[in-house]
Design an enzyme around this catalytic site. Structure first.
Site, PDB file in Angstrom:
ATOM      1  N   THR A  26       0.843  -1.156   0.000  1.00 25.97           N
ATOM      2  CA  THR A  26       0.000   0.000   0.000  1.00 25.97           C
ATOM      3  C   THR A  26       0.887   1.216   0.000  1.00 25.97           C
ATOM      4  O   THR A  26       2.099   1.090  -0.025  1.00 25.97           O
ATOM      5  CB  THR A  26      -0.851  -0.085   1.278  1.00 25.97           C
ATOM      6  OG1 THR A  26      -1.939   0.769   1.154  1.00 25.97           O
ATOM      7  CG2 THR A  26      -0.071   0.242   2.496  1.00 25.97           C
ATOM      8  N   LYS A  85      -6.851   1.762   5.662  1.00 29.71           N
ATOM      9  CA  LYS A  85      -5.574   1.500   6.317  1.00 29.71           C
ATOM     10  C   LYS A  85      -5.101   2.655   7.189  1.00 29.71           C
ATOM     11  O   LYS A  85      -3.973   2.656   7.659  1.00 29.71           O
ATOM     12  CB  LYS A  85      -4.521   1.182   5.262  1.00 29.71           C
ATOM     13  CG  LYS A  85      -4.923   0.011   4.370  1.00 29.71           C
ATOM     14  CD  LYS A  85      -3.996  -0.113   3.213  1.00 29.71           C
ATOM     15  CE  LYS A  85      -4.598  -0.937   2.112  1.00 29.71           C
ATOM     16  NZ  LYS A  85      -3.858  -0.844   0.880  1.00 29.71           N
ATOM     17  N   SER A 130       4.626   0.147  -0.555  1.00 29.23           N
ATOM     18  CA  SER A 130       5.210  -0.079  -1.875  1.00 29.23           C
ATOM     19  C   SER A 130       5.321   1.196  -2.700  1.00 29.23           C
ATOM     20  O   SER A 130       6.232   1.339  -3.506  1.00 29.23           O
ATOM     21  CB  SER A 130       4.405  -1.131  -2.640  1.00 29.23           C
ATOM     22  OG  SER A 130       3.060  -0.717  -2.765  1.00 29.23           O
ATOM     23  N   ALA A 162      -0.043   6.814  -6.835  1.00 29.29           N
ATOM     24  CA  ALA A 162      -1.007   5.904  -7.464  1.00 29.29           C
ATOM     25  C   ALA A 162      -0.811   5.841  -8.978  1.00 29.29           C
ATOM     26  O   ALA A 162      -1.052   4.799  -9.596  1.00 29.29           O
ATOM     27  CB  ALA A 162      -2.430   6.328  -7.138  1.00 29.29           C
ATOM     28  N   CYS A 177       2.847   3.590  -8.965  1.00 24.65           N
ATOM     29  CA  CYS A 177       2.943   2.275  -8.304  1.00 24.65           C
ATOM     30  C   CYS A 177       1.693   1.441  -8.596  1.00 24.65           C
ATOM     31  O   CYS A 177       0.578   1.851  -8.263  1.00 24.65           O
ATOM     32  CB  CYS A 177       3.099   2.475  -6.793  1.00 24.65           C
ATOM     33  SG  CYS A 177       3.160   0.922  -5.876  1.00 24.65           S
ATOM     34  N   THR A 207      -0.804   0.612  -5.649  1.00 25.48           N
ATOM     35  CA  THR A 207      -1.414   1.753  -4.970  1.00 25.48           C
ATOM     36  C   THR A 207      -2.556   2.272  -5.836  1.00 25.48           C
ATOM     37  O   THR A 207      -2.399   2.403  -7.042  1.00 25.48           O
ATOM     38  CB  THR A 207      -0.371   2.879  -4.782  1.00 25.48           C
ATOM     39  OG1 THR A 207       0.726   2.369  -4.027  1.00 25.48           O
ATOM     40  CG2 THR A 207      -0.960   4.078  -4.061  1.00 25.48           C
TER      41      THR A 207
END
Length: 186
Positions: free
Chosen positions: A12, A44, A137, A168, A171, A174
């Site tokens: 994440t 999260k 990540s 986002a 990655c 994400t």
């Protein structure tokens, strides 16, 4: 070589930004297993309220492991009210020394609005430079973006949101489905 116990779980992105008397922690909602998105709306970033004093925490890594760590952090904060730094150090010590906890696969960013820390299973409690913390990540992408954005007139939430969008876009682990929590300095 991949860890056989954790078959391709990828994380994440969580970012914490301190600016203008407040701290914002933002996290994406994607949970992936290998190349498959299992869930896109995970939450999260959480508010903890041990002993009436709010703390915001974001986690990257295994969800069950992170919840175990959040429960332990709450207990530490109940025993040490208003002492996030000390509670974080005590959690990190337990995490590193305890045979059971040592195997947990997660990282935390925590704040009480004043302090901002990254807590790791290696026994680290890190206070980030430049008032920005990032894990997961896509953490390095979000960190780099936020470091550039912090030079602007944007507030903490706008810096966090824009940095998360950049992460986002880069990655694959994400997404742009954010949970954002803000807490003022106490």
């Amino acid at each position: 070589m991949a860890d056989e116990k954790f078959p391709g779980w990828h994380g994440t992105t969580i970012i914490g930004v301190r600016r203008g008397g407040e701290v914002v922690i933002a996290g994406d909602g994607q949970v992936s297993l290998g190349q498959t998105v299992i869930k896109g709306t995970a939450r999260k970033v959480r508010r903890l309220n041990p002993g009436g004093r709010e703390v915001v925490a974001g986690f990257a890594g295994s969800t069950a492991d992170a919840f175990t760590l959040l429960e332990r952090l709450e207990k530490k904060l109940e025993a040490l009210p208003g002492q996030l730094a000390r509670a974080s150090v005590e959690l990190a010590k337990d995490w590193r020394m305890d045979k059971y906890l040592r195997n947990l696969e997660a990282m935390l960013i925590v704040t009480d609005g004043t302090d901002l820390f990254i807590i790791t299973g290696a026994g680290d409690v890190l206070e980030p430079e430049h008032d920005i913390a990032a894990i997961g990540s896509g953490g390095n992408y979000a960190l780099a973006a936020a470091r550039g954005l912090i030079q602007s007139d944007l507030g903490a939430e706008d810096v966090a949101r824009r940095a998360m969008q950049i992460a986002a876009d880069i990655c694959v682990y994400t997404n742009g489905n954010l949970t954002v929590e803000r807490i003022a300095a106490s």
